[in-house]
Design an enzyme around this catalytic site. Structure first.
Site, short mmCIF file in Angstrom:
data_model
loop_
_atom_site.label_atom_id
_atom_site.label_comp_id
_atom_site.label_asym_id
_atom_site.label_seq_id
_atom_site.Cartn_x
_atom_site.Cartn_y
_atom_site.Cartn_z
N ASP A 334 0.81 -1.22 0.00
CA ASP A 334 0.00 0.00 0.00
C ASP A 334 0.84 1.27 0.00
O ASP A 334 0.30 2.37 0.11
CB ASP A 334 -0.93 0.01 1.22
CG ASP A 334 -0.19 -0.15 2.54
OD1 ASP A 334 0.95 -0.65 2.53
OD2 ASP A 334 -0.75 0.24 3.59
N ASP A 369 9.77 9.96 9.40
CA ASP A 369 9.65 8.52 9.26
C ASP A 369 10.73 7.99 8.32
O ASP A 369 10.87 8.44 7.18
CB ASP A 369 8.26 8.18 8.70
CG ASP A 369 7.94 6.71 8.75
OD1 ASP A 369 7.80 6.18 9.86
OD2 ASP A 369 7.84 6.09 7.66
N GLU A 398 13.46 9.06 12.99
CA GLU A 398 13.02 7.69 13.32
C GLU A 398 13.79 6.75 12.39
O GLU A 398 13.32 6.38 11.32
CB GLU A 398 11.50 7.57 13.11
CG GLU A 398 10.92 6.22 13.54
CD GLU A 398 10.69 5.26 12.38
OE1 GLU A 398 10.36 4.09 12.64
OE2 GLU A 398 10.84 5.66 11.21
#
Length: 646
Positions: A334, A369, A398
Site C-alpha cells: 500500500d 519517518d 526515526e
C-alpha cells in the site's frame, strides 16, 4: 541553549614568560562576546581548556581561541620574588607602573559606560600607587595583588603577541531539542463513534474529539504531543486488521499509506476534519503547554496525487509496475517510496513547500519517518534551509538502522534520534550504550528514548508484566533528557500479534482502537500516576535535563543498575540525582551499591531522599538496597551533602 561544553587547545610559547588564553565566542549576529578565560588542564601539559555555555540566542555560534603573552603576570611573578629580597626594587615597581598605564589605556570607555570608566580608573590608581615612594615597597606591590585588580585584568587583560586559532562553529538549539517528554496517539481512535446495535463498523474520531484527550496528556506532564500522519489514506492495496492483505468494510487503513483523491501530504483526512479543526487542535494544545509534533513520512499510497502528476518521482520495475516498499520479508503493497534520483530538485521544492505549510499552521516539531531510506544530501539541504529562517523548528529521526547512518543523520542536522534504547535491557547493555550516547556522539545525536512505538512492543514488555512498564518508563525518563511513550503504554498493553513478534495484536496502525481511560483508572489498570510522578521529578531536577553528566556506579548484583546525574544550578548549587533500578521485573533483588563519591560531589556521609516514596536515608560509600519490582522497582534519590533525615 544553556548547555555547557569544553573547548580545549594546546597553547605554548618560547622562553619562560607567562601566557594567557581565552575562548572568544560570537553570537549568530556576529557580535563578539566576553572572553572566557582558559586554564591549563593539567600542569606541564600545555593543554588549556574552558567550559563555554551557549545562549541565550539560538542559531550558529562561532568561537575561536586566542593566546597571548601576559606581561603583567610575568612582571608580577618576577616582582614577587625580587622585591621581598630587595633586588631592583624601584626598577621593578617602575616597570609595573608602566604596564598598568598601558592596560588602562587599552580600555576604551564608551559614553555612559560607568563600568568601563571604573575599570580604567582602577588600573590608573594601581599605577600611581606603584610610583608612590612614600609607601613601603611591599605596600606598593600589594596594590597590584588586590582581588579587585585581578578582576579587572581578568576582564581586560594586557595582551602581547596575540595569536588566534581558526574559527569553529556550534549550533545552539532551543532546549526542546534536548529536553522533553513526548506522547504519541492516533486522533482517529479518540472519540470513535460506536454503533451499540453492532449494525455498522466504528466511525473515526476527529481532531475535535481528540482534543479532549489533551487535558490528560498535559496532566501527565508531557511537553510534546506527536501525531502519526493525519493525511488522506489510499484505498488501493489498503491493509486490513493485523496487516492482512485485504481490507474489510470499515477498515481505515494505515495512516502511513498517504494520499487519495482527497489530497496528499498537504491535506487532512476528511474523517478527521478540516484545517480549521487542526488549527484549533494546535491552539488547544498550546494553551495546555503542549507542542504538536507532526509525522513527516515521504512516501505515497498508489492513490496519491503525486503518482499521476509526477510518475518520475517513483521507481518503475521491469514489468512496468511501480515498485512498492519492501524490507524483506516485509512487504508494504500500500506504499510507494519516492525515488530521489530522477528529479531531486522537483521533489525537494515540493517537500519544502509541504513542511513550510505545516509550519505556518503552528507545527514546530517534525518526527521524520525512515529518514535513512532517503538521500543524506536531501536532508542536509532541507534542514539547513529551514534552520536559516526558523531555527526553532526541530526534526526527530526515526531511523532504526546501522550505527553509521544514525550518526550521519545527526551530523547533518537532525536534532534527535530514536536510538536502540528499546533493545538495551541489561546492565551491561545499558552501560555500554549510554556511555556511547553520553560521550562523543552526544553533541550531534541527541537520544529520544521511546519506551514503545506502534511498531515496537519488545519482549521485555510482553512478558514482564506491570513492573516491566514501570521499569522501562523510569529508565527512559531518567537516563535521557528526552523520552516518550505511545498511547496504551500507561495501560500496560502487551499482547503481540504472534509469539516472537514485536507487532501489537490488533495494531492501531490498521484499525480504530478506542480506550476507556476512565475505567482503566477506576480499575487500577493504569500507571498514569507513576508517569506523572516521573515527569514531575524530571521538571524539578535540572540534572535530568542534561545527558553528558551521566555517571555509573558499581552494584554487586547483576540485575541492579545504578547511575547519577549532577549539574550546577544558576545559583551555584549542585543538583544531584542518584537512580538505582531493579531490571528484573519478576524477582526481588538485594545488593550493596558502591558509590563514586566524587561523581556525587560529596565526601563521607550524606543524605539521600527518595523522590518516589518520600523516605530519606543516611548513606556513604557502600550501601544496602532491596528492590521489589512489584512494590518498589527503583529509588530516585536527590542527594544532599549536608543534613540528616527527619
Amino acid at each position: 541553549m544553556g548547555e555547557t561544553f569544553q573547548v580545549s587547545a594546546t597553547v605554548f610559547r618560547e622562553g619562560h614568560g607567562i601566557i594567557g588564553a581565552a575562548v572568544v565566542p560570537r553570537d549568530p549576529s556576529g557580535a563578539r562576546g566576553p572572553l572566557v578565560p582558559m586554564a591549563e588542564l593539567a600542569p606541564g601539559t600545555d593543554r588549556w581548556g574552558a567550559d563555554v555555555t551557549v545562549g541565550p540566542v539560538t542559531g550558529i555560534w562561532r568561537f575561536h581561541v586566542e593566546a597571548w603573552a601576559d606581561p603583567i603576570a610575568s612582571w608580577h611573578h618576577d616582582a614577587a620574588i625580587k622585591i621581598p629580597r630587595g633586588q631592583d626594587v624601584e626598577l621593578m615597581l617602575s616597570e609595573g607602573a608602566l604596564l598598568f598605564d598601558r592596560a588602562a589605556r587599552n580600555i576604551t570607555v564608551k559614553p555612559g559606560s560607568a563600568r568601563l570608566a571604573a575599570a580604567r580608573i582602577g588600573l590608573k590608581e594601581v599605577a600611581a600607587r606603584l610610583r608612590d615612594r612614600d609607601l613601603a615597597p611591599w605596600d606598593r606591590l600589594a596594590a597590584a595583588e588586590a582581588p579587585s585588580t585581578a578582576e579587572i585584568l581578568a576582564e581586560h587583560p594586557l595582551r602581547d603577541l596575540v595569536t588566534r586559532s581558526r574559527s569553529l562553529l556550534v549550533q545552539a538549539d532551543r532546549e526542546r531539542a534536548l529536553f522533553g517528554a513526548w506522547y504519541e496517539f492516533f486522533p482517529r481512535s479518540e472519540g470513535v463513534q460506536l454503533d451499540p446495535m453492532g449494525r455498522r463498523e466504528p466511525g473515526s474520531g476527529t481532531l475535535r474529539t481528540a482534543s479532549a484527550r489533551l487535558d490528560a496528556i498535559a496532566g501527565m506532564g508531557f511537553d510534546v504531543v506527536y501525531l502519526p500522519p493525519i493525511h488522506p489514506i489510499g484505498t488501493t492495496f489498503r491493509k486490513g486488521r493485523n496487516n492482512t492483505l485485504i481490507a474489510k468494510a470499515g477498515d481505515p487503513g494505515s495512516p502511513w499509506a498517504i494520499g487519495s483523491p482527497d489530497g496528499g501530504h498537504d491535506a487532512i483526512h476528511p474523517d478527521l476534519g478540516t484545517m480549521a479543526d487542526f488549527d484549533a487542535f494546535v491552539a488547544r494544545a498550546g494553551s495546555l503547554g503542549l507542542e504538536v509534533a507532526l509525522d513527516l513520512a515521504l512516501q505515497c499510497s498508489p492513490d496519491h496525487p503525486w503518482v499521476k502528476e509526477h510518475p518520475e518521482w517513483f521507481t518503475t520495475r521491469a514489468d512496468g509496475t511501480i515498485a512498492y516498499a519492501e524490507n524483506p520479508p516485509k512487504k508494504y503493497q500500500d506504499i510507494y517510496p519516492l525515488n530521489f534520483d530522477n528529479d531531486p530538485d522537483g521533489i525537494y521544492k515540493e517537500v519544502l513547500r509541504v513542511v513550510r505549510q505545516w509550519m505556518e499552521h503552528g507545527v514546530r516539531i517534525f518526527r521524520v519517518d525512515n529518514p535513512h531510506t532517503k538521500p543524506l544530501r536531501f536532508w542536509e539541504r532541507l534542514l539547513a534551509d529551514i534552520r536559516a529562517t526558523d531555527p526553532d523548528v526541530l526534526f526527530l529521526a526515526e531511523a532504526f538502522t546501522r550505527p553509521a547512518m544514525m550518526r550521519a543523520l545527526g551530523m547533518i542536522g537532525f536534532h534527535q534520534s530514536y536510538t536502540y534504547f528499546t533493545w538495551r535491557n541489561t546492565v551491561v547493555e545499558l552501560t555500554e550504550y549510554l556511555t556511547e550516547l553520553s560521550g562523543d556522539s552526544a553533541p550531534y545525536m541527541r537520544p529520544n528514548f521511546f519506551a514503545n512505538t506502534p511498531d515496537i512492543l519488545h519482549a521485555y514488555l510482553q512478558y514482564g508484566g506491570r513492573a516491566a512498564f514501570l521499569i522501562r518508563a523510569l529508565l527512559a525518563a531518567t537516563l535521557s533528557p528526552s523520552w516518550g511513550i505511545y498511547s496504551g503504554f500507561e495501560l500496560c498493553e502487551n499482547v503481540p500479534v504472534r509469539p516472537g513478534s514485536e507487532e501489537y495484536l490488533d495494531s492501531e496502525k490498521y484499525q480504530y482502537k478506542p480506550r476507556d481511560w476512565a475505567d482503566a483508572e477506576r480499575d487500577g489498570l493504569s500507571i498514569a500516576g507513576f508517569i506523572t510522578q516521573l515527569n514531575d521529578i524530571r521538571n524539578s531536577h535540572p540534572a535530568l535535563r542534561r545527558l553528558r553528566n551521566l555517571r555509573f556506579h558499581y552494584v554487586d548484583q547483576p540485575d541492579l543498575f545504578c547511575f547519577s546525574k549532577q549539574v550546577s544550578t544558576i545559583g551555584g548549587e549542585q543538583d544531584t540525582v542518584l537512580v538505582i533500578v531493579n531490571l528484573d521485573p519478576h524477582n526481588t533483588r538485594e545488593a550493596t551499591v558502591w558509590l563514586d563519591l566524587p561523581a556525587l560531589g560529596v565526601t563521607g556521609e550524606f543524605t539521600v531522599s527518595d523522590e518516589l516514596s518520600g523516605e530519606s536515608y543516611r548513606w556513604g560509600h557502600a550501601n544496602y538496597v532491596r528492590l521489589d519490582p512489584a512494590e518498589r522497582p527503583a529509588h530516585i534519590f536527590s542527594v544532599k551533602a549536608e543534613g540528616y533525615p527527619q
